[in-house]
Design a protein around this motif. Sequence first.
Motif, short mmCIF file in Angstrom:
data_model
loop_
_atom_site.label_atom_id
_atom_site.label_comp_id
_atom_site.label_asym_id
_atom_site.label_seq_id
_atom_site.Cartn_x
_atom_site.Cartn_y
_atom_site.Cartn_z
N ILE A 126 0.84 -1.20 0.00
CA ILE A 126 0.00 0.00 0.00
C ILE A 126 0.87 1.26 0.00
N ASP A 127 0.25 2.35 -0.38
CA ASP A 127 0.92 3.64 -0.36
C ASP A 127 0.96 4.20 1.06
N LEU A 128 1.87 5.12 1.28
CA LEU A 128 1.90 5.91 2.50
C LEU A 128 2.09 7.38 2.13
N GLY A 129 1.59 8.25 2.99
CA GLY A 129 1.91 9.66 2.88
C GLY A 129 3.21 9.94 3.62
N ARG A 130 3.92 10.95 3.15
CA ARG A 130 5.17 11.34 3.82
C ARG A 130 5.25 12.87 3.87
N VAL A 131 5.49 13.37 5.08
CA VAL A 131 5.72 14.80 5.29
C VAL A 131 7.10 14.93 5.91
N GLY A 132 8.06 15.46 5.13
CA GLY A 132 9.43 15.46 5.62
C GLY A 132 9.88 14.03 5.84
N GLY A 133 10.29 13.72 7.06
CA GLY A 133 10.71 12.36 7.37
C GLY A 133 9.67 11.54 8.09
#
Length: 296
Positions: A126-133
Amino acid sequence: MTSEITLFVNPTAGRGRGAHAAQPAASALRDRGFRVRTVIGEDAPDALRRAREAVEGGTGALIAVGGDGMVSLALQAVAGTRTPLGVIAVGTGNDFARALSLPVREPGAAGRLVAEALKETRTRSIDLGRVGGTWFGTVLASGFDSRVNDRGNRMRWPAGRFKYDLAMAAELAAFKPVPYRITLDGGDVHETEATLVAVGNGSSYGGGMRICAGAEPDDGLFDITVVGPCSRTTLLKVFPRVYKGTHLDHPAVTVHRAATVELVAPGTTGYADGEPLGALPLTAECVPGAVRVLAP
């Protein structure tokens, strides 16, 4: 795959359900021939350090036992690796498990599913969101909903979800729409006043509120739900529809789809998977196939 499996346990999840849930999960794994090691940190940073050590040490899987907060910690350890993630969902919200049709508050059934999936090498990418690290699996919230979180986190009484109901009532009395600049995929810019903006990799947050009802966790895109300016009366009328996802038909609601989104708004905090990310501006990126989940 190594036969040693790591249970990553939050003993306080769901008012103590986490500690009890670890037992049937461990039993289900041992019954299928796996060796089980349990990791419990002294606090969140210590727990994450131990989880990362287990992943780096070659554990066969990291099994998060708790709620969405524990899953969020586990994602920080397994995202971008080949180590599969299992979920024993026994927290308050359990939105990550709901999005993937995993058992909720059924630790025995969840443990058996994880054990069978490991035996059959059955995973779902599945996909994940990423904000910075920082990685997230469900929804990045900002605006009215994040202000409710801010207020609720400052309240020492009452405990549980009722605290957030009171926080919501207090925020309703004072809230005004916020000017946003929303940039999609680096070029499509929307400047608008909004009550809230939610960026969904999964469909729900807050224990089943389907704020991004059409979001799919494996399509490489976020669903971005923008609730425009609306009165307190309208917000109160629309809010109950969030549990069925029918709020998306309301004229004040707009949905965009994009692989990256930048949110800019004054005095607004972002929360992802219920955990604070920090003040806007924030940029979220959808990372395809970032984690393998042990699934039906």
